[in-house]
Each structure stands twice: as C-alpha cells, then as structure tokens.
Design a protein around this motif. Sequence first.
Motif, PDB file in Angstrom:
ATOM      1  N   ALA A  60       0.887  -1.159   0.000  1.00  0.00           N
ATOM      2  CA  ALA A  60       0.000   0.000   0.000  1.00  0.00           C
ATOM      3  C   ALA A  60       0.926   1.210   0.000  1.00  0.00           C
ATOM      4  O   ALA A  60       1.582   1.493   1.003  1.00  0.00           O
ATOM      5  CB  ALA A  60      -0.908  -0.002   1.223  1.00  0.00           C
ATOM      6  N   GLN A  63       2.387   3.412   2.968  1.00  0.00           N
ATOM      7  CA  GLN A  63       1.796   2.939   4.213  1.00  0.00           C
ATOM      8  C   GLN A  63       2.439   1.627   4.673  1.00  0.00           C
ATOM      9  O   GLN A  63       3.002   0.885   3.861  1.00  0.00           O
ATOM     10  CB  GLN A  63       0.288   2.714   4.032  1.00  0.00           C
ATOM     11  CG  GLN A  63      -0.504   3.970   3.699  1.00  0.00           C
ATOM     12  CD  GLN A  63      -1.963   3.660   3.496  1.00  0.00           C
ATOM     13  OE1 GLN A  63      -2.358   3.059   2.500  1.00  0.00           O
ATOM     14  NE2 GLN A  63      -2.794   4.065   4.441  1.00  0.00           N
ATOM     15  N   ALA A  65       1.726  -1.864   5.357  1.00  0.00           N
ATOM     16  CA  ALA A  65       0.656  -2.768   4.945  1.00  0.00           C
ATOM     17  C   ALA A  65       0.681  -4.009   5.838  1.00  0.00           C
ATOM     18  O   ALA A  65       1.689  -4.716   5.915  1.00  0.00           O
ATOM     19  CB  ALA A  65       0.834  -3.166   3.484  1.00  0.00           C
ATOM     20  N   ALA A 109      -2.222   0.409   6.697  1.00  0.00           N
ATOM     21  CA  ALA A 109      -3.369  -0.157   5.991  1.00  0.00           C
ATOM     22  C   ALA A 109      -3.529  -1.615   6.403  1.00  0.00           C
ATOM     23  O   ALA A 109      -2.567  -2.389   6.363  1.00  0.00           O
ATOM     24  CB  ALA A 109      -3.171  -0.066   4.485  1.00  0.00           C
ATOM     25  N   LEU A 111      -4.998  -5.089   5.279  1.00  0.00           N
ATOM     26  CA  LEU A 111      -5.306  -5.651   3.970  1.00  0.00           C
ATOM     27  C   LEU A 111      -6.060  -6.967   4.092  1.00  0.00           C
ATOM     28  O   LEU A 111      -5.717  -7.827   4.904  1.00  0.00           O
ATOM     29  CB  LEU A 111      -4.015  -5.904   3.183  1.00  0.00           C
ATOM     30  CG  LEU A 111      -3.058  -4.728   3.014  1.00  0.00           C
ATOM     31  CD1 LEU A 111      -1.824  -5.178   2.250  1.00  0.00           C
ATOM     32  CD2 LEU A 111      -3.731  -3.566   2.301  1.00  0.00           C
TER      33      LEU A 111
END
Length: 273
Positions: A60, A63, A65, A109, A111
């Motif tokens: 991401a 970010q 992830a 983030a 996921l």
Amino acid sequence: MTPIPFACIAPHGLEILEELSGGTPGLMARTRASLERLGQQMREAAPGVLVVLTPHGTRAEGQFAVTDSERVRGTVEGHGKAVTMERPVDRALARAIAHAAAADGLPVALLNFATGEGPLSCLPLDWGAIIPLHFMPEVPVVVVNPPRGTDFGPHLRFGAALARAAANSGKRVGLVASCDWSHTHAESGPYGYHAAAARLDAQVVDLTGRGDLEALASFDPQLVEDAKPDGLWQALVLAGALPPESRRTEFLSYEAPTYFGLLCAGFQSGEGG
C-alpha cells in the motif's frame, strides 16, 4: 516475560532452500546453515505467533501494509521445483499492531481479499516471507510490508508500536525481518554492478555485528540508490521493536554468492523469557 523473546534478520534468496537450489546446493550453504540455527533459536523461544517483515508482499504505497486475511498462501519456484506454503493469520494481533501504529500517527493499511472471513479471505504469501518461514516454527503469522523511502523515523516508531501491541496481547511474538542487502554486486545481475554494493554491505555487517541497527538510518540516500538494498526498512522496524537496551545480538554470517548480499543475525531479548 518479554513479548518478543527472539527476533532475527534473515535473507530470502531462493537457492537458500535446498529444494530450489538445482545443481548448486552449495551456493548458499553458509546462509542455509545460519537460517537453520535461527530457526532452532526461534523454536526455543516458543512464540505463539510470528510477525514477518517483508519487502516483497502486497503493498500500500506510503503505508505500512498489514495482513488482515484469514490465511496467507504462496508458492516459490526455482530450477523446475516449487515450494508452497500456507499459514493462518493472527488477525487479532494484526489489528492490534495496526491500531497501535495509527494511534502514533503512522500511515497503516489493514489488507484483506475478497471476503471479510472464510475460505476466500486469503492474501498471497511472497518469497520474502516464505523463504525465512521455511526454517521457523509453524505458528500463525502476521505479515507486514513497510514502505520504502529515505525517512526512516516512521520505521523505528512502527517497531515500537508493534512491540507495544505484542505486550498488550499477552502472546509470545517472534519477529522476522526478511532482508536481502545490496543488489548491485555483479554485472550479470538484473541491476548491474556498482562499487557501492560492497561499501554499503560492509557497513551493514559492521553495524549489525555491533548491535547498532539504528545507525542504518544514517545511510546517504545516494549510497542506498546505487547499492539497492531491500533490507534497511525491515531492519529498522526490528530496531524499533527491540531497542538497544533490551537486545543481545549474535551475528551469524554474511555472503554475496550472486548479485545480492545475504546476512543472518539473531537478537535475544535482554529481559529474559
């Protein structure tokens, strides 16, 4: 009891797995032996979950992830052979890590794929995770892909948030920083040759051996660009999770048998288990 009793820096060259080494099982034999030792040390630490920091997983941009799927699954191939791995994800710890990081103002983030839960909730497991996990105990995982960039402060802070989430979880958490180093050691490699590769890797070996992982954040951006390591970001997250006063370093090996550098080191918590 420390929540992270053992952590390690481990590489992910395909030929480390003897099954994928073709007719050259000796090519990365030194690294393979070091990873076997790291795996034994991790089993002795008896983690209930492994957090794997990889440079090659689902990204991401900008970010951190963090996997939040039911499972992760992937296959690596080499010399006509394949190794497949599947692991359950510790979603409670994954969410706790993400929430702790977000509370510190870090971009993160969570996921997932396809469905919130159930058999379709499965993200790909990349070779940066599969290779070191091959040597580690078979326990649930959380896979984290740190962002790239030349601002390393967030990586140290993310490591501290990770450690805080591990402590609050009440679980024993093993930490694996999957790191290959400079990728410009050989003209025949995909990135060509640059003298910076030997310079950067020599500094990494020295700093890791002295337990001074934080100094990796001081590398000149041009040196990093020329040498093309993919380990700095994961190693600095490990440094934030196990600060100098609470880790004991064991440097095991370094070699560059092809175009990229391979380093193995273990970090025992200084607080005991």
